[in-house]
Design a protein around this motif. Structure first.
Motif, PDB file in Angstrom:
ATOM      1  N   UNK A 251       8.688   1.455  -2.571  1.00  0.00           N
ATOM      2  CA  UNK A 251       8.648   0.428  -3.640  1.00  0.00           C
ATOM      3  C   UNK A 251       8.033   0.943  -4.908  1.00  0.00           C
ATOM      4  N   UNK A 252       7.144   1.994  -4.890  1.00  0.00           N
ATOM      5  CA  UNK A 252       6.690   2.651  -6.093  1.00  0.00           C
ATOM      6  C   UNK A 252       7.757   3.447  -6.803  1.00  0.00           C
ATOM      7  N   UNK A 253       8.648   4.036  -5.920  1.00  0.00           N
ATOM      8  CA  UNK A 253       9.884   4.981  -6.538  1.00  0.00           C
ATOM      9  C   UNK A 253      10.744   3.793  -7.058  1.00  0.00           C
ATOM     10  N   UNK A 254      10.960   2.753  -6.495  1.00  0.00           N
ATOM     11  CA  UNK A 254      11.893   1.871  -7.258  1.00  0.00           C
ATOM     12  C   UNK A 254      11.647   1.416  -8.344  1.00  0.00           C
ATOM     13  N   UNK A 255      10.072   1.136  -8.475  1.00  0.00           N
ATOM     14  CA  UNK A 255       9.657   0.477  -9.894  1.00  0.00           C
ATOM     15  C   UNK A 255       9.719   1.634 -11.035  1.00  0.00           C
ATOM     16  N   UNK A 256       9.397   3.101 -10.527  1.00  0.00           N
ATOM     17  CA  UNK A 256       9.556   3.981 -11.576  1.00  0.00           C
ATOM     18  C   UNK A 256      11.127   4.031 -12.081  1.00  0.00           C
ATOM     19  N   UNK A 283      -1.013   0.951  -7.373  1.00  0.00           N
ATOM     20  CA  UNK A 283      -0.350   1.238  -6.190  1.00  0.00           C
ATOM     21  C   UNK A 283      -0.536   2.823  -5.959  1.00  0.00           C
ATOM     22  N   UNK A 284      -0.467   3.689  -6.970  1.00  0.00           N
ATOM     23  CA  UNK A 284      -0.593   4.997  -6.825  1.00  0.00           C
ATOM     24  C   UNK A 284      -2.070   5.541  -6.288  1.00  0.00           C
ATOM     25  N   UNK A 285      -3.104   4.709  -6.927  1.00  0.00           N
ATOM     26  CA  UNK A 285      -4.577   4.900  -6.416  1.00  0.00           C
ATOM     27  C   UNK A 285      -4.734   4.553  -4.900  1.00  0.00           C
ATOM     28  N   UNK A 286      -4.035   3.642  -4.587  1.00  0.00           N
ATOM     29  CA  UNK A 286      -4.216   3.336  -2.985  1.00  0.00           C
ATOM     30  C   UNK A 286      -3.324   4.472  -2.153  1.00  0.00           C
ATOM     31  N   UNK A 287      -2.298   4.742  -2.684  1.00  0.00           N
ATOM     32  CA  UNK A 287      -1.630   5.886  -1.960  1.00  0.00           C
ATOM     33  C   UNK A 287      -2.301   7.159  -1.994  1.00  0.00           C
ATOM     34  N   UNK A 288      -2.895   7.604  -3.140  1.00  0.00           N
ATOM     35  CA  UNK A 288      -3.589   8.794  -3.298  1.00  0.00           C
ATOM     36  C   UNK A 288      -4.739   8.541  -2.436  1.00  0.00           C
ATOM     37  N   UNK A 289      -5.669   7.579  -2.282  1.00  0.00           N
ATOM     38  CA  UNK A 289      -6.416   7.387  -1.260  1.00  0.00           C
ATOM     39  C   UNK A 289      -6.448   7.939   0.175  1.00  0.00           C
ATOM     40  N   UNK A 290      -5.174   7.174   0.552  1.00  0.00           N
ATOM     41  CA  UNK A 290      -4.766   7.321   1.830  1.00  0.00           C
ATOM     42  C   UNK A 290      -4.129   8.690   2.022  1.00  0.00           C
ATOM     43  N   UNK A 291      -3.560   9.445   1.135  1.00  0.00           N
ATOM     44  CA  UNK A 291      -3.298  10.896   1.271  1.00  0.00           C
ATOM     45  C   UNK A 291      -4.480  11.656   1.502  1.00  0.00           C
ATOM     46  N   UNK A 292      -5.598  11.408   0.756  1.00  0.00           N
ATOM     47  CA  UNK A 292      -6.699  12.358   1.033  1.00  0.00           C
ATOM     48  C   UNK A 292      -7.627  11.965   2.393  1.00  0.00           C
ATOM     49  N   UNK A 293      -7.369  10.710   2.910  1.00  0.00           N
ATOM     50  CA  UNK A 293      -7.967  10.402   4.226  1.00  0.00           C
ATOM     51  C   UNK A 293      -7.196  10.776   5.380  1.00  0.00           C
TER      52      UNK A 293
END
Length: 1288
Positions: A251-256, A283-293
């Motif tokens: 979804x984020x990719x489509x938005x960009x 949206x990217x903040x949520x993704x980044x938090x998940x990436x780190x966890x």
């Protein structure tokens, strides 16, 4: 129970469940929720604070309090030992068991179960009414709060939604539905269990609608979706959340792709409050938090789940990855703002499980991400090089901006920092380095590993101001990031070899140094800040073997149009120039700046000087002289500064003094690096600052400070190296190190931790030396390993032998330690020890190590009559002291004494004597070895010398030695003799007979002394007057005891006749001492080793006497001839002691060329030829030079059998003085497997000093020594020949 009580209990239960709402909401199934409740006391620190739990505790106390008190009283009366202090746990356990078996307990459990059940049923009965009320509120839109805990969160969170309801919610979330309908559906979805939502049949459609909602301009709807996703990420397993993450990434990719936001340039800015930007950031903040966890749990799932997450992330970041004239804002740009240090990528690269997949995907599909990162670094470097002032907003760009608007430069800076962090991790791993070379749009040719490192170094050069004191800003400075990356590379051997140890990299690092050295202007933005960074990188590179070799020997560093040099020489010249400038600088600011830069580069030079090869290459620059001159100047300046007083400028005076002290410590640190090698110790002694350096080392040791940031093994090696000399031992004693070591040992040995309350008793140690004392024991062994240090610390020092010792009386020196632990010859000494057997055994073990050095034993025996003390202790330990049957009481101490007495009384190699064990054996006879209380020891400890079988080629060598020589064959005689000796030695496993070896040695030495080319020292004068004066020479007690040892050995080998051997050896010793004393300088040194008399026995003279079968005239003639040959300087330490042939300062140091030349080259060659053995020595804190000095000083007596000792002397005389070095390397090669084992067992020092060298034969290693000759003779022998004219 009344209805009010039931209602109150139901209310408490409901409140309790609300308090643990978050824990229960994370349970995917009711069974999991039940498990959470069962283990709540273990996981919730507030468990006992809940009112429901307190209510239950009150009920239990009311029902069972009297019962428990009654049981405790009974138990106390039944057994008086059951007290709270002694058996508290056992008492409670027994009382609990009895209380549970009581009738009151059974009645309480039934009542409590009934009341809690009634409260739970009352709570459940109101569930349908509450649920109906909530549905009505949803229909009328009366939600006042959209938080997850609004209203009755318990009933909301545990509503199990039916599949039909989820299907209806999915239809309501369709983009065609009105906004209000979708909002209500999202609110209902948020309060539903995420596990039910994701397991329904319509989840695929529901997920599609949720992702479509994220593109809506309505921020409220988007936030509801993100909250639902966040709840799912935190409560569901990876096999479910990966689908959500992948959908979110798409979804984020489509938005960009649809928005095509422009990257700010010029005066344009990026406002993160713009709706489209804000939505993307969330949206990217949520993704980044998940990436780190995700890294904390994805290893428990199949690799395909992790691959889906990583690939969806890389696919997103690849959007707009290529640069273009009109740059578009991409996901990487926003990710850099959210996670400027790329913590997500750092975590992904940490574990091999994920790192392998990350690098594989980068290699196969997403190499453009690396290309973009490299491109960012190139563009940043070009921008810096074309701008005089760059990024004054750098601190603002640290990821925590003051406002919400970013300029193009600030955003670009964040992207560069992010790219540097990513590249820094990729370069550390082999598969990451395989991504290179990489194409970059800004360059015609692909960027190789070396090119990238050069780019990074040039970025470091753009550092335009000193590092900010704010650590958060300094950590994000590109220079700091580059330094961190380069430092991490240096820690990995393969990475450093591929990335850093390359000529272009060294050239780039050295360019500012060369420019400054040539007097030109450097291109650095801030030289005072950048040059120390360069020095730090250089020091780390030099600290590796490959890097050191590159700096010392690679002459590809371009100095000028036609001038090339090595990096080491350039660094030394630059450092010396900095010291000269500091010496003559006048302004305070210039001095401080110069000291900062000079201190950093002195550290680099110290890394080279502390190695044998570095010292050999760079010795000519005499950095030690320049450093000590600067130290003396600084020391005098600090003494002139008056004591700060309030009337004057107190702060300025104190700061100036602090700067001087820091600079003084820096210079002492640089001088201390010389103490890491034998020749460096001599250089350090020549500076006159050894005492100050050792005191500085001890002060840092007391403060628990390491040697340097790049030193791994502490001060052990330095202390051992310094303690090998008398000057070093004296410095250690004056600094307080020896006293501190003795105190530490006594505290561990006698005090221990017995005052600490023991909860669980520790097992009794079965080792003679407890682990708590082992470190102190090994430190003492290192300190006293050299006979020179033993003589310096003990000579002329009597034992106290007091009639009474108090328990608080602590020894403070080595003689005190011997008095209290070894020479325990009185009842007062025994009573003064808290742990007599353990402490005395420790002392006997230390004595045994000391006595392995014959010179140390002779000193102990001559001063303290140590053998008589041991024999008397054995007599006192006999079952019948009047003779009887010779039975002894067997204990640790008696076995240790027996072993030591045999060691000192019986001389011989591994096949010539038998040392008794130190432990009892299993069986009927636990110790079959006879004990004794008088000399000589029983004959069973002496073995008959093995018979030497005649070598079939020996007659050929004998005929050659007896054949007459003429002038035409004089020059080739030595070569022929060497060839024949090698032929005979390598022909088979049979050595040469003693007669042939004696003839060989005599002929060779005579030839060398008569050959003008081979003669090195002036021959001694010989006349009848001098010969007559020899009778008046007095021999010291040590020499007399040494002669007794020699005579016993000669008789055991059947080489001497008892009737006249003693008188002949006495005549020989007097004549040798007479003519050697005429070659010595008059000395007045405080060092014992600097006195005219040689400290110890002349073991080579004794060896020659035995080789010549007791013929003292023949032995004297041979020794006179040998004294003029170069080899005598190394195999005969007494010959060059305080000799007129050496430089005066070298002679005054008392250090023999055997130490600072032969042992120095043993250490240097050992690192190249036997790296594993070198590492073993390094880890143990022991030095090869120490054990080599031990072996060579006493001519391998007690370590090799007699035939091998004769071969050692003959090989050194025949093949050349450098063969002494090769012989030591051959022995260490033979022992290498055992060295590794003993290092692991932490007894390398003890093993090398106590154990004979089993199975070693020079004939087996002659080929190896010849190989070493071909490789190193030009180096080693040329240095040995310079011992006389060396101006140190």
């Amino acid at each position: 129970m009344s209805s009010e009580d039931e209602e109150q209990l139901a209310s408490l239960l409901k409140q309790f469940l609300r308090s643990i709402d978050e824990r229960l909401s994370g349970a995917p199934t009711p069974q999991s929720a039940e498990e959470v409740l069962l283990h709540l006391e273990e996981t919730d620190k507030n468990f006992h604070n809940y009112e429901f739990v307190q209510h239950l505790r009150q009920r239990v106390e009311t029902s069972l309090g009297c019962v428990v008190d009654k049981e405790l009283g009974k138990l106390s009366r039944e057994d008086g030992q059951h007290t709270v202090d002694s058996c508290h746990d056992a008492l409670i356990h027994t009382a609990t068991g009895r209380s549970q078996a009581s009738a009151q307990y059974q009645e309480m459990t039934q009542t409590l179960r009934a009341t809690v059940t009634a409260a739970a049923e009352r709570l459940l009965s109101s569930f349908d009414d509450d649920q109906l009320r909530k549905e009505e509120e949803m229909q009328h839109g009366r939600y006042a709060d959209d938080c997850s805990d609004s209203g009755d969160s318990f009933n909301q969170c545990y509503t199990f939604i039916r599949q039909e309801q989820l299907q209806a919610l999915a239809e309501k979330l369709d983009p065609s539905q009105p906004k209000e309908v979708r909002r209500e559906a999202l609110q209902a979805l948020r309060h539903a269990p995420a596990s039910d939502v994701l397991s329904c049949e319509g989840w695929a459609r529901l997920r599609q609608n949720l992702c479509a909602t994220l593109t809506e301009p309505d921020a409220e709807l988007s936030d509801h979706v993100l909250r639902f996703f966040a709840k799912s990420f935190s409560s569901l397993p990876l096999n479910v959340t990966r689908e959500i993450y992948s959908s979110l990434a798409r979804s984020v990719q489509s938005n960009f792709l649809s928005l095509k936001l422009s990257f700010p340039s010029g005066a344009a800015v990026l406002d993160i409050n713009r709706p489209e930007i804000s939505s993307l950031l969330k949206q990217m903040r949520l993704m980044n938090d998940f990436q780190k966890e995700a890294t904390t749990f994805w290893i428990r799932h199949p690799e395909k789940y992790m691959e889906e997450i990583i690939e969806s992330t890389f696919s997103l970041l690849s959007v707009h990855g290529d640069s273009s004239p009109e740059k578009v804002l991409g996901p990487t740009d926003l990710l850099a703002l959210l996670d400027v240090q790329a913590a997500w990528f750092t975590k992904w690269m940490h574990g091999s499980y994920s790192r392998t997949l990350v690098l594989r995907l980068l290699q196969s599909k997403y190499k453009n991400l690396m290309e973009a990162a490299v491109q960012q670094c190139i563009l940043y470097l070009e921008c810096c090089q074309h701008c005089t002032q760059i990024h004054s907003e750098e601190p603002h760009s640290s990821g925590s901006p003051i406002g919400s608007v970013y300029s193009g430069k600030e955003l670009q800076y964040a992207v560069v920092v992010h790219s540097l962090c990513v590249l820094g991790k990729v370069l550390l791993y082999a598969n990451g380095r395989k991504l290179f070379p990489i194409k970059a749009a800004a360059r015609k040719d692909p960027v190789t590993l070396t090119d990238l490192v050069v780019i990074l170094i040039n970025i470091m050069y753009q550092h335009h101001q000193p590092l900010c004191s704010d650590s958060s800003h300094a950590a994000l400075c590109p220079s700091s990031l580059v330094i961190a990356t380069l430092s991490a590379m240096c820690e990995r051997t393969e990475c450093a070899d591929q990335c850093l140890h390359q000529a272009p990299v060294v050239q780039t690092l050295m360019v500012p140094v060369i420019q400054a050295l040539n007097g030109g202007q450097t291109k650095l933005k801030c030289p005072a800040a950048t040059l120390p960074l360069i020095a730090d990188v250089l020091a780390r590179m030099v600290n590796t073997d490959r890097g050191l070799a590159l700096f010392l020997y690679d002459r590809n560093l371009l100095m000028g149009p036609n001038e090339r040099s090595t990096a080491a020489h350039v660094l030394l010249r630059f450092t010396l120039s900095l010291l000269e400038r500091e010496f003559s600088a006048s302004s305070e600011g210039e001095i401080l700046s110069l000291r900062a830069v000079c201190g950093a580069f002195i550290s680099v030079c110290g890394q080279m000087y502390k190695t044998c090869e570095g010292l050999r290459v760079l010795e000519a620059y005499s950095l030690h002289k320049a450093a000590v001159a600067a130290w003396r100047k600084t020391s005098s300046l600090s003494e002139r500064i008056s004591t700060p007083v309030p009337e004057n400028n107190l702060a300025t005076s104190t700061q100036k003094l602090r700067h001087l002290q820091m600079w003084e410590e820096t210079l002492l640190d640089s001088l201390l690096n010389f103490a890491a090698t034998p020749k460096g110790v001599l250089l350090l002694h020549q500076t006159g600052a050894m005492q100050e350096c050792v005191s500085h080392m001890f002060s840092r040791f007391n403060k628990k400070l390491q040697v340097s940031r790049r030193e791994k093994f502490g001060y052990g090696v330095m202390v051992t190296q310094v303690a090998a000399t008398g000057a070093g031992a004296m410095a250690l004693q004056r600094s307080g190190y020896v006293g501190a070591l003795v105190l530490e040992l006594w505290s561990a040995l006698e005090c221990g931790n017995e005052d600490v309350r023991v909860v669980r008793p520790e097992p009794t140690s079965m080792e003679p030396i407890d682990r708590s004392c082992l470190k102190s024991f090994l430190s003492l062994v290192n300190l006293l390993s050299s006979s020179q240090s033993v003589w310096q610390l003990l000579f002329g020092q009597p034992l106290a032998n007091k009639s009474e010792y108090t328990l608080r009386e602590v020894p403070s020196s080595v003689p005190d330690l011997i008095d209290r632990l070894i020479a325990v010859n009185s009842t007062a000494k025994i009573r003064s020890l808290f742990h007599y057997e353990q402490s005395h055994t420790f002392g006997l073990r230390l004595l045994n190590v000391l006595c392995s050095s014959l010179d140390s034993f002779l000193l102990l025996e001559s001063q303290y009559n140590i053998c008589a003390v041991l024999l008397q202790s054995q007599r006192d330990n006999a079952a019948d002291r009047n003779g009887g049957d010779g039975s002894f009481i067997l204990d640790n101490a008696s076995l240790e004494r027996n072993h030591t007495l045999v060691r000192v009384a019986v001389v011989g190699g591994p096949s010539e004597r038998r040392l008794p064990p130190r432990a009892l054996q299993e069986g009927d006879d636990p110790y079959p070895w006879p004990m004794f209380w008088s000399f000589p020891p029983p004959t069973c400890y002496s073995l008959d010398p093995p018979k030497t079988q005649q070598n079939p080629l020996e007659p050929e060598l004998r005929d050659f030695l007896t054949s007459p020589r003429n002038a035409t064959t004089e020059d080739s005689w030595m070569e022929t003799c060497r060839r024949l000796y090698r032929k005979v030695m390598t022909a088979g496993h049979h050595g040469l007979t003693a007669t042939v070896l004696a003839d060989l040695l005599e002929k060779v030495v005579y030839h060398l002394s008569k050959c003008s080319v081979e003669r090195f020292f002036s021959p001694p004068e010989h006349n009848k007057a001098q010969e007559a004066s020899a009778d008046a020479v007095a021999l010291s007690p040590v020499e007399m005891l040494g002669m007794d040892v020699c005579l016993r050995y000669g008789v055991a080998l059947k080489l001497l006749r008892q009737e006249d051997a003693a008188s002949h050896l006495t005549l020989l010793m007097k004549h040798v001492k007479n003519f050697l004393s005429r070659r010595r300088l008059p000395m007045s040194s405080p060092l014992l080793a600097g006195q005219e008399d040689y400290p110890g026995h002349d073991w080579l003279t004794s060896t020659v006497f035995l080789m010549m079968s007791g013929d003292w005239r023949r032995s004297l003639r041979l020794l006179r001839h040998l004294s003029s040959v170069l080899t005598s300087a190394f195999i005969w330490p007494a010959n060059v002691h305080a000799s007129v042939d050496l430089a005066v300062r070298v002679a005054e140091s008392g250090m023999s060329p055997l130490y600072w030349s032969s042992a120095h080259y043993v250490e240097m060659l050992l690192k190249d030829e036997l790296p594993q053995a070198h590492a073993a020595f390094r880890m143990s804190g022991f030095t090869p030079s120490q054990i080599c000095i031990h072996w060579l000083t006493q001519c391998f007596w007690n370590f090799l059998d007699w035939p091998e000792i004769c071969h050692y002397v003959c090989i050194c005389a025949l093949m050349g003085a450098d063969y002494q070095v090769y012989a030591c390397l051959a022995v260490l090669k033979h022992l290498q497997p055992l060295l590794l084992q003993q290092t692991q067992a932490r007894r390398l020092q003890v093993f090398l000093k106590e154990e004979p060298i089993q199975g070693f034969r020079f004939c087996d290693y002659l080929d190896f020594m010849q190989l070493l000759e071909r490789r190193y003779r030009n180096l080693v022998l040329s240095d040995m020949k310079s011992i006389c004219n060396r101006d140190l």
